[in-house]
Design a protein around this motif. Structure first.
Motif, short mmCIF file in Angstrom:
data_model
loop_
_atom_site.label_atom_id
_atom_site.label_comp_id
_atom_site.label_asym_id
_atom_site.label_seq_id
_atom_site.Cartn_x
_atom_site.Cartn_y
_atom_site.Cartn_z
N TYR A 105 6.47 -8.45 21.49
CA TYR A 105 6.12 -9.23 20.29
C TYR A 105 6.40 -8.45 19.02
N PHE A 106 5.98 -7.19 18.99
CA PHE A 106 6.18 -6.38 17.79
C PHE A 106 7.67 -6.14 17.50
N ILE A 107 8.46 -5.93 18.54
CA ILE A 107 9.91 -5.74 18.35
C ILE A 107 10.53 -7.01 17.78
N GLU A 108 10.11 -8.16 18.29
CA GLU A 108 10.63 -9.45 17.83
C GLU A 108 10.32 -9.67 16.35
N LYS A 109 9.17 -9.22 15.88
CA LYS A 109 8.73 -9.50 14.51
C LYS A 109 9.07 -8.40 13.51
N SER A 110 9.45 -7.23 13.99
CA SER A 110 9.69 -6.11 13.08
C SER A 110 10.97 -6.31 12.27
N ASP A 111 10.91 -5.93 11.00
CA ASP A 111 12.11 -5.96 10.14
C ASP A 111 12.52 -4.55 9.72
N ASP A 112 11.97 -3.54 10.42
CA ASP A 112 12.29 -2.15 10.13
C ASP A 112 13.04 -1.58 11.34
N GLN A 113 14.28 -1.17 11.14
CA GLN A 113 15.11 -0.73 12.26
C GLN A 113 14.58 0.52 12.93
N GLU A 114 14.05 1.46 12.13
CA GLU A 114 13.51 2.69 12.72
C GLU A 114 12.31 2.39 13.62
N ALA A 115 11.45 1.48 13.16
CA ALA A 115 10.30 1.09 13.97
C ALA A 115 10.77 0.40 15.25
N LYS A 116 11.77 -0.46 15.12
CA LYS A 116 12.32 -1.14 16.29
C LYS A 116 12.89 -0.15 17.30
#
Length: 336
Positions: free
Chosen positions: A31-42
Motif C-alpha cells: 500500500y505504501f509503495i503504491e501511494k508514495s511519490d518519493d522515489q527514494e522512499a519507494k
C-alpha cells in the motif's frame, strides 16, 4: 529439505509468528509503495518487500517439508491499493522504521530458540536485512527533517560511582529529585517517539475501520498513546529538557480503509507486545523509582488494552490459531 532433526516446537512457534508478521508487513508495504511519490522512499520499501517476500517463501518451504499446514497470514484480501492516502509526509518510512525496530528484538529471541541450521540461517538473513533497512530509514528521515535527534547532554570528564540509595529517590515528598541520567533521558525520548508514531497510526485506523467496535477500540488506544506521551514529556520537562516532536508525518482526512479490520487489529496487537517488552526493558535500567513506577503502571494499561483487543479478534474469528501441542486428556478420555 533433508535435516537430521525434525523441527522443534519452539522453532515451529517462532516461524508461525514470524510468518504472520512478515505477511502483514508485505501488505502494508504494498500500500505504501503504491501511494508514495518519493522515489527514494519507494526504493527503500521496494528493497524491503523483495527481501521479505524471499524469506516468506523459504518459510513456506520449511512448513511444507515438515508436513505442516502453511499459515494463511495476510493476503491480497487484506489490502486495498485503491484506497486514497491515509497517511502523509514521510509516515511510511517512519512506520517502517518502527516495524524494523520490533523485528530486531524478535529475531534475537527467535534465534535463541532455534536449533536447526536452516532456521538459524533464516533469522540470520532477516536480521541482516532489518539492520540495513533500519539504517536506510533513519538516514532518510534525518535528511528529510522528519526525525528529531535525542537531547544533548554534558559529556562526563571523570568516572563516578553511586554512593547512596538516595540516587533512586523520586517519590520522597520533602527531598529533591536528582537530575535524570542519560539512560533515563534516552528511554523517555524513545518512548515519546514511538508513541507519537503509534498515535498517528491508530488515529488513521480509527477513522477508516469498518467495524464500529474496532473503531472504538482504536479510539481508546489513541488516548492511551497520548497518556504515554504526556507522562514521558512531563518527566523530561521537570528536568528542564524539552522534547522536539517529529515534524511532518500526518494523518489525512480519508475514511477509506487501506487494510482489513483483521490486519489493523493484528498490527495493534503486535505493537502492544512490543510496547510491553520495550517499556519493561527501559524500566529495568531506570534508577529513579518514580519513573520505574509510572512506567510499570503504563505497561499494565497496555497489557489490559491488549487483552481487550484479543477478545475482539477472537469474537470475529480474526486470530489464526497457532500450532497446538497434543491434548492428552482429550485423547485419553475420548470415549467417555
Amino acid at each position: 529439505m533433508d535435516y537430521e532433526n525434525p523441527i522443534s516446537v519452539s522453532e515451529l512457534g517462532t516461524l508461525w509468528i514470524t510468518y504472520q508478521e512478515k505477511t502483514m508487513i508485505l501488505r502494508i508495504l504494498e500500500y505504501f509503495i503504491e501511494k508514495s511519490d518519493d522515489q527514494e522512499a519507494k526504493n527503500i520499501m521496494g528493497m524491503m518487500w523483495q527481501e521479505l517476500d524471499y524469506y516468506v517463501e523459504i518459510m513456506k518451504k520449511i512448513f511444507k517439508s515438515e508436513g505442516a499446514v502453511i499459515p494463511k497470514g495476510f493476503t491480497k484480501e487484506d489490502v486495498n491499493l485503491d484506497a486514497p492516502n491515509l497517511f502523509d509526509n514521510g509516515f511510511d518510512i517512519m512506520f517502517l522504521r518502527i516495524l524494523k525496530e520490533v523485528s530486531m528484538g524478535m529475531y534475537t529471541i527467535n534465534m535463541n530458540m532455534a536449533y536447526r541450521v536452516d532456521v538459524m540461517t533464516l533469522y540470520e538473513g532477516l536480521t541482516t536485512i532489518t539492520h540495513k533497512c533500519y539504517k536506510l530509514a533513519t538516514l532518510y528521515l534525518l535528511k528529510k527533517g522528519i526525525l528529531t535527534l535525542p537531547p544533548n547532554v554534558t559529556i562526563p570528564k571523570k568516572t563516578e560511582f553511586i554512593e547512596s540509595k538516595k540516587y533512586m529517590r523520586g517519590y520522597k515528598l520533602f527531598s529533591e529529585k536528582r537530575a535524570l541520567n542519560s539512560i533515563e533521558v534516552g528511554f523517555l525520548h524513545h518512548g515519546i517517539e514511538v508513541n507519537n508514531i503509534g498515535m498517528q497510526l491508530i488515529t488513521g485506523f480509527a477513522q477508516s475501520a469498518k467495524n464500529k467496535e474496532v473503531r472504538q477500540y482504536f479510539e481508546k488506544g489513541k488516548e492511551l498513546a497520548k497518556k504515554h506521551i504526556k507522562t514521558f514529556r512531563d518527566l523530561l520537562l521537570e528536568n528542564d529538557i524539552q522534547f522536539s516532536s517529529t515534524s511532518g508525518s500526518t494523518v489525512t482526512t480519508s475514511t477509506i480503509a487501506p487494510f482489513s479490520d483483521k490486519l489493523m487489529m493484528f498490527c495493534i496487537d503486535f505493537l502492544n507486545g512490543f510496547s510491553i517488552v520495550g517499556e519493561s526493558f527501559g524500566a529495568f535500567f531506570t534508577l529513579r523509582n518514580d519513573i520505574a513506577l509510572k512506567t510499570a503502571l503504563l505497561t499494565k494499561d497496555v497489557y489490559f488494552y491488549g487483552q481487550e483487543g484479543l477478545e475482539i479478534m477472537f469474537k470475529h474469528g480474526w486470530y489464526e490459531e497457532p500450532p497446538q501441542t497434543e491434548d492428552r486428556n482429550r485423547l485419553i478420555n475420548r470415549n467417555e
